[in-house]
Write a protein that holds these residues in place. Sequence first.
Motif, PDB file in Angstrom:
ATOM      1  N   LYS A   1       0.861  -1.191   0.000  1.00 26.98           N
ATOM      2  CA  LYS A   1       0.000   0.000   0.000  1.00 26.98           C
ATOM      3  C   LYS A   1       0.896   1.240   0.000  1.00 26.98           C
TER       4      LYS A   1
ATOM      5  N   GLU B   1       0.742   5.814  -1.257  1.00 28.58           N
ATOM      6  CA  GLU B   1      -0.164   6.979  -1.206  1.00 28.58           C
ATOM      7  C   GLU B   1      -1.345   6.849  -2.168  1.00 28.58           C
ATOM      8  N   ASP B   2      -1.252   5.918  -3.124  1.00 24.84           N
ATOM      9  CA  ASP B   2      -2.383   5.703  -4.042  1.00 24.84           C
ATOM     10  C   ASP B   2      -3.513   4.899  -3.380  1.00 24.84           C
ATOM     11  N   TRP B   3      -3.209   4.326  -2.255  1.00 26.36           N
ATOM     12  CA  TRP B   3      -4.210   3.504  -1.570  1.00 26.36           C
ATOM     13  C   TRP B   3      -5.175   4.431  -0.816  1.00 26.36           C
ATOM     14  N   ASP B   4      -6.306   4.729  -1.432  1.00 27.69           N
ATOM     15  CA  ASP B   4      -7.260   5.650  -0.801  1.00 27.69           C
ATOM     16  C   ASP B   4      -7.931   4.980   0.386  1.00 27.69           C
ATOM     17  N   HIS B   5      -8.460   5.825   1.240  1.00 29.06           N
ATOM     18  CA  HIS B   5      -9.212   5.307   2.378  1.00 29.06           C
ATOM     19  C   HIS B   5     -10.465   4.580   1.878  1.00 29.06           C
TER      20      HIS B   5
ATOM     21  N   ASP C   1     -14.167   3.281   2.788  1.00 31.74           N
ATOM     22  CA  ASP C   1     -15.247   3.448   3.761  1.00 31.74           C
ATOM     23  C   ASP C   1     -16.081   2.160   3.817  1.00 31.74           C
TER      24      ASP C   1
ATOM     25  N   HIS D   1     -12.839   0.914  -4.895  1.00 29.69           N
ATOM     26  CA  HIS D   1     -11.830   0.414  -3.961  1.00 29.69           C
ATOM     27  C   HIS D   1     -10.455   0.559  -4.622  1.00 29.69           C
ATOM     28  N   PRO D   2      -9.419   0.930  -3.840  1.00 29.77           N
ATOM     29  CA  PRO D   2      -8.106   1.196  -4.457  1.00 29.77           C
ATOM     30  C   PRO D   2      -7.427  -0.036  -5.044  1.00 29.77           C
TER      31      PRO D   2
ATOM     32  N   LYS E   1      -6.459  -0.306  -8.713  1.00 31.02           N
ATOM     33  CA  LYS E   1      -5.339   0.442  -9.289  1.00 31.02           C
ATOM     34  C   LYS E   1      -4.094  -0.438  -9.437  1.00 31.02           C
TER      35      LYS E   1
END
Length: 377
Positions: A87, A89-93, A95, A216-217, A220
């Motif tokens: 993971k 910085e491209d791994w978004d939060h 929810d 979902h990240p 990517k």
Amino acid sequence: MNAHAPLAHSADATNADEAIARQDAMTAAMTSEQATAVAMQDTLLTPRFYTTDFDEMDAIDVTPVRAEWDALIARMKADPNRGHFKKNEDWDHVDWEGMDPVLRAEFIDFLISSCTAEFSGCVLYKEMKRRGSNEDITTLFQLMARDEARHAGFINDALREAGIAVNLGFLTQQKKYTYFRPKFIYYATYLSEKIGYARYITIYRHLEKHPEHRFHPIFKWFREWCNDEFSHGEAFALLMRTDPKLTSGRNVWWIKFFLTAVFSTMWIRDHQRPVFHDALGVDTAWYGQEVFRKTSEISRQVFPITLDIDHPRWRPNLDRMERGSVQVARGRARGGLGGTATRLAGMAKCGWGFVALYTIPAIRHDMPESSVMEPAY
Ligand SMILES: [Fe+2]
Ligand SMILES: [Fe+2]
């Protein structure tokens, strides 16, 4: 895998209550134990663990494809994806709490299924490496096991954020192993690697065009990921190329059998996740056909036939098998004599559909001089 959790979107109004009950079951919070139990399941539709005649595989002589073999191994050793499965910085939060509960359940199902399939490769490849003494073979299987361990671990990381982890150590020890003779391992594993590539790249390219559907990240990461699967498929293509008997004569019927089984299983499994595909903005039938088309084009590198996926009997019988599988699940859930009758009727429908698909004339073609391909999609 699948707890399935038959379709919650059944159009049959008389089954509305059942559909609601199923939906409730699917959306209930899942624990790691339940996730592992799902991964433990062995049905015709769930990812399996395989074992084989490792001595026979160890005896393969790659001399006939030496130049291509060495180039592939060198590329894999260079390990272009070292560091990719982390993971950053491209791994978004994500929810998880705010996610629609049915989507959450189907997506978790997708992740567990993918994790089990990745790990199944890891277990088989690691075992081959452990048992073998042929340096060409053990080197290849070591490299592939390395990749699959990363893939499974990365999915497990994603699941962990949802409070779930598949217990991979437990699976290794306790999940049932299915024996396949080496040639069946080649057909099944080659296809699962190439179809895996086609699935990942099709989703990746679709989300490149429609990033608003990337909920979902993990998606990517799919491009570099699927290049690993592509290389694994290349390796099995070369292994099959070492012995022309594997792709001629009566074996062509086996190839057709595996193509039909792998494609129809994927169709059924994907149709069990309608909300997941909606969220991706993907029509499940379009996606299925697109993946079949890419896999067919790629598999011409080593298989002398491809399935005629535009034949008028193709789609109706995939749908027949899909309806049959819903019926089987419904019968199993109901239990009792009535449930058994429903289940048997569903199995007959699946069997009928499979035979109808298998008997569609295949498209024959000449195989290329060399099997080597680049991931071009
Ligand atoms: Fe993989
Ligand atoms: Fe793979």
